[in-house]
Design a protein around this motif. Sequence first.
Motif, PDB file in Angstrom:
ATOM      1  N   UNK A   7       0.838  -1.203   0.000  1.00 28.74           N
ATOM      2  CA  UNK A   7       0.000   0.000   0.000  1.00 28.74           C
ATOM      3  C   UNK A   7       0.870   1.248   0.000  1.00 28.74           C
ATOM      4  N   UNK A   8       0.816   2.037  -1.057  1.00 24.01           N
ATOM      5  CA  UNK A   8       1.550   3.308  -1.055  1.00 24.01           C
ATOM      6  C   UNK A   8       0.955   4.259  -0.011  1.00 24.01           C
ATOM      7  N   UNK A   9       1.820   5.004   0.649  1.00 20.57           N
ATOM      8  CA  UNK A   9       1.389   6.019   1.606  1.00 20.57           C
ATOM      9  C   UNK A   9       2.210   7.276   1.372  1.00 20.57           C
ATOM     10  N   UNK A  65      -0.677   3.242  16.993  1.00 17.85           N
ATOM     11  CA  UNK A  65      -1.813   4.106  16.658  1.00 17.85           C
ATOM     12  C   UNK A  65      -2.508   4.616  17.906  1.00 17.85           C
ATOM     13  N   UNK A  66      -2.414   3.852  18.982  1.00 15.04           N
ATOM     14  CA  UNK A  66      -3.134   4.180  20.225  1.00 15.04           C
ATOM     15  C   UNK A  66      -2.281   4.906  21.254  1.00 15.04           C
ATOM     16  N   UNK A  67      -0.963   4.680  21.221  1.00 15.65           N
ATOM     17  CA  UNK A  67      -0.068   5.303  22.197  1.00 15.65           C
ATOM     18  C   UNK A  67       1.369   5.026  21.820  1.00 15.65           C
ATOM     19  N   UNK A 102      -5.255   7.147   9.132  1.00 13.49           N
ATOM     20  CA  UNK A 102      -6.283   6.430   8.377  1.00 13.49           C
ATOM     21  C   UNK A 102      -5.655   5.499   7.337  1.00 13.49           C
ATOM     22  N   UNK A 103      -4.522   5.898   6.747  1.00 13.74           N
ATOM     23  CA  UNK A 103      -3.828   5.023   5.799  1.00 13.74           C
ATOM     24  C   UNK A 103      -3.275   3.787   6.503  1.00 13.74           C
ATOM     25  N   UNK A 104      -2.741   3.997   7.689  1.00 18.15           N
ATOM     26  CA  UNK A 104      -2.208   2.864   8.457  1.00 18.15           C
ATOM     27  C   UNK A 104      -3.336   1.939   8.886  1.00 18.15           C
ATOM     28  N   UNK A 105      -4.444   2.505   9.322  1.00 20.58           N
ATOM     29  CA  UNK A 105      -5.585   1.666   9.719  1.00 20.58           C
ATOM     30  C   UNK A 105      -6.099   0.843   8.535  1.00 20.58           C
ATOM     31  N   UNK A 110      -6.458  -4.512   5.984  1.00 21.02           N
ATOM     32  CA  UNK A 110      -6.177  -5.429   4.873  1.00 21.02           C
ATOM     33  C   UNK A 110      -5.298  -6.590   5.335  1.00 21.02           C
ATOM     34  N   UNK A 111      -4.306  -6.301   6.182  1.00 16.26           N
ATOM     35  CA  UNK A 111      -3.455  -7.389   6.676  1.00 16.26           C
ATOM     36  C   UNK A 111      -4.248  -8.312   7.586  1.00 16.26           C
TER      37      UNK A 111
END
Length: 138
Positions: A7-9, A65-67, A102-105, A110-111
């Motif tokens: 996934x490109x970011x 993502x959370x901390x 949002x891109x990471x999520x 997908x993973x």
Amino acid sequence: MSTVIAQPVEARLVAAAPRMPTIPATLHYDRRDPFAVRMTFPARATLEGVEVCWTFARELLAAGLEGPEGQGDVRVRPYGYDRTVLEFHAPEGTAIVHVHSSDIRRFLEATGALVPAGLEHLQLDLDHGLAELMRDAR
């Protein structure tokens, strides 16, 4: 079904200059290495002029993502509303990039569809790995 996700970011390099340049990067996941993710930066985005790839735990990316997470070469933490900071520490220096959370999520979803979190061990072919080790030991 594919065994690989790429996934490109868009990453923003945190630098001393007031304007953070945008650099391309790609998040990779391969179910043959189910615990790991890779983040690759193309040669034109690196000081050395060669492609750079960092491999780290999928769990680290999700937890970051959370901390704040990580104590080694890769550290991840949330930043503001929809940004996640990834720090890459090497003997040559530290690179810090911001990526849209949002891109990471989306990447982690997908993973997770490919290999659900907590079930990574089911993807490992321990018999094959042991056979390879024994073959190399001869």
